[in-house]
Every structure is written in C-alpha cells, then in structure tokens.
Design an enzyme around this catalytic site. Structure first.
Site, PDB file in Angstrom:
ATOM      1  N   LYS A 196       0.853  -1.189   0.000  1.00 19.04           N
ATOM      2  CA  LYS A 196       0.000   0.000   0.000  1.00 19.04           C
ATOM      3  C   LYS A 196       0.890   1.240   0.000  1.00 19.04           C
ATOM      4  O   LYS A 196       1.663   1.470   0.930  1.00 19.04           O
ATOM      5  CB  LYS A 196      -0.912  -0.011   1.229  1.00 19.04           C
ATOM      6  N   LYS A 249      -2.290  -1.497  -3.695  1.00 21.50           N
ATOM      7  CA  LYS A 249      -3.136  -0.306  -3.619  1.00 21.50           C
ATOM      8  C   LYS A 249      -2.246   0.930  -3.680  1.00 21.50           C
ATOM      9  O   LYS A 249      -1.305   1.025  -2.893  1.00 21.50           O
ATOM     10  CB  LYS A 249      -3.939  -0.327  -2.314  1.00 21.50           C
TER      11      LYS A 249
END
Length: 327
Positions: A196, A249
């Site tokens: 992320k 992400k």
C-alpha cells in the site's frame, strides 16, 4: 516469411475464443461506508455515485448488490468526530459501528461475503492508523499491533468473512494470524494490504471516510511509491507471515508492481481501484472527453492482465449491469 497475427483478429468470434483475460462478476468487491443514524445516504461530491450510508440504507444496498450478482463487499466505518479518541476505542467495542453493522448484515444476508477493513484512521481523533508515539509523533508500530489484534477479534466474533488490515504496520499479518488462531478463528482468511503506497490517489477517499490525518502524513508507514523492489518484499513477507490474499493499492499507476508480485507469489492477488482513479474517470465522463464505459472496462482488463484475480472497485455496480446486459 513474417507472422500474420491478424489472422486471429479478423473475426469477432475468433477473437473471443483466444481472449487471454476476461472480466466477470466473481472478480468484483464493492466498498461500502457505514455511518451512525437512520435514513442517511450522503453522496460524496468528489465521487459521484458513492455514498455514506446508515445501516438501514446499507442493508438496502446489499440487497441490490446481491440482485446484481456481486458476491462480496468491503466494509468501512465512518465515525462521528465526537465519538473518536486517541486510540480508536469504537473499533475495539462489541457495540461499535462495525461490530453492530456486521451483525445486521450477516443476519440478513448470510451468503454475502463481508470483508472488513481493519484500521484505526477512521476512529482516531488524530486520523492516523494507530496509537501515536508522543516522541516521534508517528504511529507506534508494536502498540498498534496489540490493539489491531483486539480489533480483529471484534470483527471475527461479529461475523466477518475475511479481514483486511490496511494500516501497513510491520508484523501485522503474523499478529492477526496468531490472535485469530488462538481464539478459534483459524479458518478466517486474511487479505493483506501487502503493498500500500503513500499515494495522492487516495484524496477523495478521505472525503468519504473522513479519515484525513489532522497533522503530517502517512509516509512513515505507507510505502514510497518510487520503490518497486521494496513493494515486492512487503508482499512476500506478508505471504510468509500467513496472508491468504495479497493486495496492491492503488492499482492503475502500479501495474508493474502487480505484475511483479503475480510473478513471484502463488497467492491470489487483489488490486484496489482507488477513489482517485474512480474520480478521474467520472470527471472524464462528465466532461465528455472519454467513452466512459469502454475506458472503465479497459481499465479493469488491465488489472486482470497484470495478474490480479480480484478487484475492489467503486465501479462494481456499473460493471455488473454491463455484464448482465451482455448475457
């Protein structure tokens, strides 16, 4: 003699026969944002078609999703500021927003897969993803691991089908796996937000989740978007610690990372098609500068081509309707 690749492109049916990647309803996970109250459905100006919803409206939304054939949601809590505190106590309560929402959703829709986002930024008054170290003014990794384990057990006991820790704390997967296993939830899977990035693409999400940090940023725990090798190391480490599914992400600007992880791991890989990516396509649609539906579907296929099996996306309902129309 040169190779005539066009032989297999000249007929639509032949093109369909040799298509390498396809998009279907089983690929889609739809994010939902629950708030306290009743009869609340607030559209987010930066994300047309995305809403903060009270639990009664969430239940209506789940019914529509099931009708569309979408099998999974990821659930976020959006807490009133007056209920936030320094350690996100609501997230640790059996009577908290996510706990009571889980009970209601699973009672009404037992077959809907409910994935819970496990983090503290939506519940803390400082907007960071855990307990703050007063000296460094950043998140204390190991203290946050302790309360994350407590949060995971709240989710598990109230019916979560899968837990997705998003705070990017070192050791989070091992901590949650141990806590779940020791308390009889050894069969509850973990979807790791394994890679992320500290990304500007999250901007509109902060509007819907009311989770912007009150000071500083999240660069001490989320990843530097310049680093590809580190991204691979993060995901491989989460696999070693017991993750069942990995995630990248954001998605669209990181397809190289998606491909690299897909080539090095045998675990299913999810991508989060984040708020900024969604907002850009919606803005392009509103401005009339793109063929919105075609660009949306092309984007989804890019995720699949890069190696993603699952896609968390705010486009899920639109995609489901398009896929149903093609049947």
């Amino acid at each position: 003699m040169f190779k005539r690749f066009r032989r297999l492109r000249l007929n639509e049916n032949i093109r369909s026969l040799i298509k390498e990647n396809t998009l279907n309803l089983n690929d889609l996970i739809y994010p939902l944002f629950v708030v306290d109250g009743i009869n609340i459905k607030n559209e987010i100006s930066s994300m047309p078609g995305v809403f903060q919803m009270s639990l009664d409206e969430i239940l209506k939304e789940c019914e529509e999703l099931i009708h569309l054939g979408i099998k999974a949601i990821i659930l976020f809590g959006v807490l009133e500021n007056s209920k936030k505190d320094s350690c996100g106590s609501d997230a640790l309560s059996n009577d908290g927003l996510i706990a009571k929402s889980l009970r209601a959703i699973k009672a009404r829709f037992p077959n809907l897969v409910v994935i819970t986002d496990l983090c503290f930024c939506e519940y803390t008054d400082h907007g960071h993803c855990g307990i703050i170290d007063p000296k460094t003014k950043s998140v204390d990794n190991d203290l946050t691991l302790e309360i994350s384990a407590k949060q995971a057990l709240i989710h598990a006991k109230n019916g979560a089908d899968m837990i997705a820790p998003s705070g990017m704390m070192d050791g989070i997967i091992q901590t949650l796996r141990n806590a779940l296993d020791e308390n009889g939830f050894e069969n509850l899977p973990i979807m790791a937000y394994s890679t992320k990035f500290a990304s500007a693409y999250y901007g509109p999400f902060r509007d819907v989740a009311d989770s912007a940090p009150s000071y500083g940023d999240r660069k001490t725990y989320q990843m530097d978007f310049a680093n590809g090798k580190e991204a691979l190391c993060e995901s491989i480490e989460d696999e070693k610690q017991g993750a069942d599914i990995l995630m990248v992400k954001p998605a669209l600007a990181y397809l190289d990372v998606v491909k690299d992880i897909a080539n090095h791991s045998k675990l299913p890989l999810c991508v989060y098609n984040v708020s900024g990516e969604y907002a850009l396509l919606k803005a392009g649609q509103k401005a009339g500068v793109i063929d919105y539906e075609k660009v949306m579907l092309e984007t989804m296929l890019a995720f699949k081509r890069a190696g993603a099996k699952l896609i968390i996306t705010y486009h899920a309902k639109e995609i489901a309707k398009l896929l149903k129309n093609k049947e």
